[in-house]
Design a protein around this motif. Structure first.
Motif, PDB file in Angstrom:
ATOM      1  N   THR A 131     -20.987  12.397   2.010  1.00  0.00           N
ATOM      2  CA  THR A 131     -21.076  13.468   3.007  1.00  0.00           C
ATOM      3  C   THR A 131     -20.501  13.064   4.355  1.00  0.00           C
ATOM      4  O   THR A 131     -20.621  13.821   5.314  1.00  0.00           O
ATOM      5  N   ASP A 132     -19.884  11.897   4.455  1.00  0.00           N
ATOM      6  CA  ASP A 132     -19.353  11.410   5.730  1.00  0.00           C
ATOM      7  C   ASP A 132     -17.898  11.848   5.874  1.00  0.00           C
ATOM      8  O   ASP A 132     -17.044  11.434   5.090  1.00  0.00           O
ATOM      9  N   PRO A 133     -17.551  12.679   6.888  1.00  0.00           N
ATOM     10  CA  PRO A 133     -16.157  13.110   7.045  1.00  0.00           C
ATOM     11  C   PRO A 133     -15.295  12.144   7.847  1.00  0.00           C
ATOM     12  O   PRO A 133     -14.089  12.351   7.953  1.00  0.00           O
ATOM     13  N   GLY A 134     -15.885  11.102   8.430  1.00  0.00           N
ATOM     14  CA  GLY A 134     -15.134  10.190   9.287  1.00  0.00           C
ATOM     15  C   GLY A 134     -14.549   9.017   8.529  1.00  0.00           C
ATOM     16  O   GLY A 134     -14.360   9.046   7.305  1.00  0.00           O
ATOM     17  N   LYS A 135     -14.292   7.943   9.282  1.00  0.00           N
ATOM     18  CA  LYS A 135     -13.707   6.739   8.703  1.00  0.00           C
ATOM     19  C   LYS A 135     -14.777   5.917   7.998  1.00  0.00           C
ATOM     20  O   LYS A 135     -15.915   5.830   8.460  1.00  0.00           O
ATOM     21  N   LEU A 136     -14.383   5.296   6.888  1.00  0.00           N
ATOM     22  CA  LEU A 136     -15.303   4.518   6.068  1.00  0.00           C
ATOM     23  C   LEU A 136     -14.727   3.130   5.844  1.00  0.00           C
ATOM     24  O   LEU A 136     -13.508   2.957   5.698  1.00  0.00           O
ATOM     25  N   VAL A 154     -10.317 -10.761  -1.486  1.00  0.00           N
ATOM     26  CA  VAL A 154     -10.919  -9.639  -0.767  1.00  0.00           C
ATOM     27  C   VAL A 154      -9.902  -9.103   0.229  1.00  0.00           C
ATOM     28  O   VAL A 154      -9.328  -9.868   1.011  1.00  0.00           O
ATOM     29  N   GLU A 155      -9.682  -7.800   0.195  1.00  0.00           N
ATOM     30  CA  GLU A 155      -8.781  -7.127   1.140  1.00  0.00           C
ATOM     31  C   GLU A 155      -9.542  -5.997   1.817  1.00  0.00           C
ATOM     32  O   GLU A 155     -10.001  -5.060   1.160  1.00  0.00           O
ATOM     33  N   ALA A 156      -9.710  -6.097   3.119  1.00  0.00           N
ATOM     34  CA  ALA A 156     -10.478  -5.108   3.878  1.00  0.00           C
ATOM     35  C   ALA A 156      -9.589  -3.953   4.309  1.00  0.00           C
ATOM     36  O   ALA A 156      -8.400  -4.137   4.597  1.00  0.00           O
ATOM     37  N   SER A 157     -10.164  -2.752   4.361  1.00  0.00           N
ATOM     38  CA  SER A 157      -9.437  -1.547   4.758  1.00  0.00           C
ATOM     39  C   SER A 157     -10.407  -0.577   5.410  1.00  0.00           C
ATOM     40  O   SER A 157     -11.632  -0.736   5.335  1.00  0.00           O
ATOM     41  N   THR A 158      -9.841   0.428   6.047  1.00  0.00           N
ATOM     42  CA  THR A 158     -10.594   1.564   6.571  1.00  0.00           C
ATOM     43  C   THR A 158      -9.972   2.827   5.995  1.00  0.00           C
ATOM     44  O   THR A 158      -8.755   3.024   6.101  1.00  0.00           O
ATOM     45  N   VAL A 159     -10.792   3.678   5.379  1.00  0.00           N
ATOM     46  CA  VAL A 159     -10.283   4.828   4.635  1.00  0.00           C
ATOM     47  C   VAL A 159     -10.998   6.089   5.099  1.00  0.00           C
ATOM     48  O   VAL A 159     -12.000   6.045   5.820  1.00  0.00           O
ATOM     49  N   ARG A 160     -10.459   7.228   4.653  1.00  0.00           N
ATOM     50  CA  ARG A 160     -11.077   8.538   4.872  1.00  0.00           C
ATOM     51  C   ARG A 160     -11.172   9.249   3.524  1.00  0.00           C
ATOM     52  O   ARG A 160     -10.218   9.271   2.753  1.00  0.00           O
ATOM     53  N   LEU A 161     -12.350   9.839   3.273  1.00  0.00           N
ATOM     54  CA  LEU A 161     -12.597  10.587   2.044  1.00  0.00           C
ATOM     55  C   LEU A 161     -13.479  11.784   2.395  1.00  0.00           C
ATOM     56  O   LEU A 161     -14.658  11.832   2.046  1.00  0.00           O
ATOM     57  N   PRO A 162     -12.934  12.763   3.127  1.00  0.00           N
ATOM     58  CA  PRO A 162     -13.772  13.869   3.616  1.00  0.00           C
ATOM     59  C   PRO A 162     -14.301  14.722   2.474  1.00  0.00           C
ATOM     60  O   PRO A 162     -13.625  14.915   1.455  1.00  0.00           O
ATOM     61  N   GLN A 275      -7.365   8.204   1.643  1.00  0.00           N
ATOM     62  CA  GLN A 275      -6.364   7.943   2.669  1.00  0.00           C
ATOM     63  C   GLN A 275      -6.743   6.684   3.440  1.00  0.00           C
ATOM     64  O   GLN A 275      -7.883   6.533   3.876  1.00  0.00           O
ATOM     65  N   ARG A 276      -5.766   5.790   3.625  1.00  0.00           N
ATOM     66  CA  ARG A 276      -5.976   4.584   4.414  1.00  0.00           C
ATOM     67  C   ARG A 276      -5.696   4.854   5.888  1.00  0.00           C
ATOM     68  O   ARG A 276      -4.787   5.608   6.224  1.00  0.00           O
ATOM     69  N   CYS A 277      -6.464   4.208   6.755  1.00  0.00           N
ATOM     70  CA  CYS A 277      -6.286   4.333   8.203  1.00  0.00           C
ATOM     71  C   CYS A 277      -5.682   3.033   8.730  1.00  0.00           C
ATOM     72  O   CYS A 277      -6.290   1.967   8.589  1.00  0.00           O
ATOM     73  N   PRO A 278      -4.490   3.070   9.332  1.00  0.00           N
ATOM     74  CA  PRO A 278      -3.865   1.831   9.819  1.00  0.00           C
ATOM     75  C   PRO A 278      -4.392   1.442  11.190  1.00  0.00           C
ATOM     76  O   PRO A 278      -5.094   2.202  11.865  1.00  0.00           O
TER      77      PRO A 278
END
Length: 599
Positions: A131-136, A154-162, A275-278
């Motif tokens: 239920t989180d629309p922001g960055k994860l 291990v590869e870290a990322s920040t994604v969006r999954l609205p 979607q990945r956030c750069p």
């Protein structure tokens, strides 16, 4: 610090594989949900007993492979579980590194949930990520096992999954209001502009057939609470708490599965892929995951293990400064470095000069390449006071670099050399750009025609002079003389001229040719370009008008083929059905029949 797209490597020593054993558990063959029972049984084993690692057997829907210590196997705990659940167990076998790697990967993903949830290839942080629309925060984890060591990448990322809303399907407003007002209303596929979606947790692509507020009759669950328990026991997902009247169900069709439809709550459906956030600082993401991973990897099959605290990185070759870093006691970073070098855009500064107080002076000149004189130099010569340059030793300086030549004669005005300053600043080289005029281009056809006419006139004059006849006066501007001379040339001369006219035209110098203005265009007639190209005028076809007919009456009489597409589109739009402008008439007819069947 871990940067985006960079894999951090951690290592730990594995227990002796000779002290471990693996067994295969086989489920009873049942029709229906065999795959779900296999995954639920495997997850239940992992959550009940911390001293085992397990995984479903690849390519089988009824087998589970379990790895444990030999001492744990002799205690009979696994035998009691097999008897309670009516399973069949094979004989213990030797553990291979590949089997241990598969079981460790599945066991870690199971025990990290619901704090880190599996979505495609990622592990997304948070129990409420649905239920989180922001960055994860997200992690990509890979394991590689050998006989005695395990490597964790291990590869870290920040994604969006609205989360998905009904408005994302582009449903017409009238259909959407009808869906919210009537509990039994259903949104069909033809009312959506885009019915393709992605299903969690695998993110496979499917097509939504219908959307409803009531659970379909072919669904194996009795209510939303059963679906919550199913997703928790199968994937570790914590579905959002909702009332039964607020839940929206989607019936999804998968092409590879067949005609069977699968029911999912709207919270497990996504319209877009992950979607990945750069350009995000990922150090916090990596630290939070590693703390949870170390808690899950304190023991493997009852044997204590310890993971390295500092990460290593992939590299194509060791750095030249690695030995110096090891000597200083700092950790060696094996991150790959850029092999590119900065480009030098100006001459290097001259070397340091030692001031002298003898009163001698020197002049600074620029040695030019061979073939150039000093008068054309861009750099002038200057003089300095009270400076003795150190003469170069060894090789002579390269050509084109500034050279300091000492002057033997002292200057008369150098009385106080200690207060003089060195002025060796070279003037800047200013490039000069000249705009050269481009050559004028003329038509090749006109050059060939003029050259051919000139040669024809010369041949005509030669023939007339041989016959001793009076030669008529020819002018280049007279069109009548040129046409008469052209017609009086024999066929043999014409063939000789035609073979040479191309080469003569290219050897001729450009001449100024007056352009003939193009003819004005008129509708309905073909127009000609100045170079001779033909353009035809074609009138556009008029658009079909909307007919004033009764669509429902024609549909009952099976006569919709007599109505044009524009009328069908207008009728569907008036009923709130989404229609594209390029749809075929057969699709429009099917939508009309589907819309009338709901009335």
């Amino acid at each position: 610090m871990s940067r985006g797209g960079e894999q951090s490597l951690f290592f730990l020593n594995l227990p002796d594989l000779r002290k471990l054993c693996c067994v295969t558990l086989c489920l009873e063959s049942e029709e229906g949900e065999v795959r779900n029972k296999q995954m639920k049984t495997c997850r239940e084993l992992l959550l009940l007993y911390a001293d085992i690692v397990a995984s479903p057997v690849l390519g089988s829907f009824s087998e589970i492979i379990v790895i444990m210590g030999i001492a744990f196997f002799k205690r009979g705990i696994i035998h009691a579980y097999v008897q309670r659940h009516s399973l069949q167990m094979g004989s213990p076998q030797r553990v291979l590194p590949g089997i241990l790697q598969t079981c460790l990967s599945y066991s870690l993903i199971t025990r990290l949930a619901p704090n880190w949830n599996k979505v495609g290839q990622f592990l997304i942080a948070g129990r409420d990520f649905l239920t989180d629309p922001g960055k994860l925060n997200a992690i990509v984890m890979e394991l590689s096992a050998s006989e005695s060591q395990l490597c964790v990448s291990v590869e870290a990322s920040t994604v969006r999954l609205p989360p998905t809303r009904l408005e994302d399907f582009d449903v017409p407003p009238m259909v959407l209001r009808n869906f919210h007002s009537q509990p039994d209303a259903v949104i069909q596929t033809f009312s959506m502009s885009s019915s393709w979606c992605y299903i969690l947790p695998s993110m496979k692509r499917g097509q939504i057939v219908r959307i409803s507020q009531r659970m379909p009759n072919d669904c194996p669950f009795q209510g939303y609470s059963d679906i919550q328990n199913h997703w928790n026991s199968l994937y570790g997902y914590q579905l959002p708490q909702m009332d039964e009247e607020e839940v929206i169900y989607c019936s999804v069709y998968f092409k590879l599965v067949g005609e069977r439809l699968f029911t999912y709550p709207l919270s497990c459906v996504r319209m877009e892929p992950l979607q990945r956030c750069p350009r995000v600082d990922l150090q916090g993401v990596l630290s939070s995951f590693l703390s949870r991973l170390r808690e899950s990897l304190q023991t493997i099959c009852g044997f204590p293990v310890r993971m390295t605290s500092r990460p290593c990185y992939h590299t194509a070759g060791l750095l030249s400064t690695a030995s110096a870093k090891m000597a200083s006691g700092k950790p060696v970073n094996l991150t790959t470095k850029s092999a590119s070098r900065p480009i030098q855009s100006q001459l290097p500064p001259p070397g340091p000069l030692k001031p002298s107080f003898s009163g001698a002076a020197c002049t600074r000149t620029l040695r030019l390449p061979m073939g150039q004189s000093s008068n054309n130099s861009f750099l002038g010569t200057g003089r300095t006071q009270g400076v003795h340059p150190t003469p170069p030793q060894g090789n002579t300086p390269e050509r084109g670099l500034p050279v300091l030549n000492p002057s033997p004669a002292p200057l008369p005005h150098t009385r106080h050399p200690q207060h003089s300053q060195v002025a060796l600043t070279a003037p800047k080289m200013v490039p000069i750009f000249k705009n050269k005029a481009l050559p004028c281009h003329v038509s090749v056809n006109q050059l060939l025609a003029e050259k051919f006419q000139m040669r024809a006139k010369e041949q005509q004059q030669a023939i007339v002079s041989r016959q001793k006849r009076p030669c008529p006066a020819f002018t280049s501007s007279s069109s009548s003389s040129s046409s008469s001379s052209f017609s009086s040339v024999p066929h043999s001369l014409f063939s000789s001229f035609s073979s040479e006219r191309t080469q003569d035209a290219y050897r001729s110098t450009p001449v100024s040719v007056s352009r003939i203005p193009p003819c004005p265009k008129s509708e309905g007639f073909p127009t000609y370009h100045s170079q001779g190209d033909l353009f035809e005028w074609k009138p556009k076809k008029p658009k079909s008008a909307v007919q004033d007919v009764d669509v429902e009456k024609h549909a009952r009489g099976n006569q919709l083929s007599k109505i044009n597409a524009a009328t069908l589109q207008a009728w569907l739009k008036s009923r709130g059905v989404a229609v594209r402008s390029k749809e075929r008439k057969e699709e429009l007819v099917s939508k009309v029949m589907g819309c009338l069947s709901e009335l």
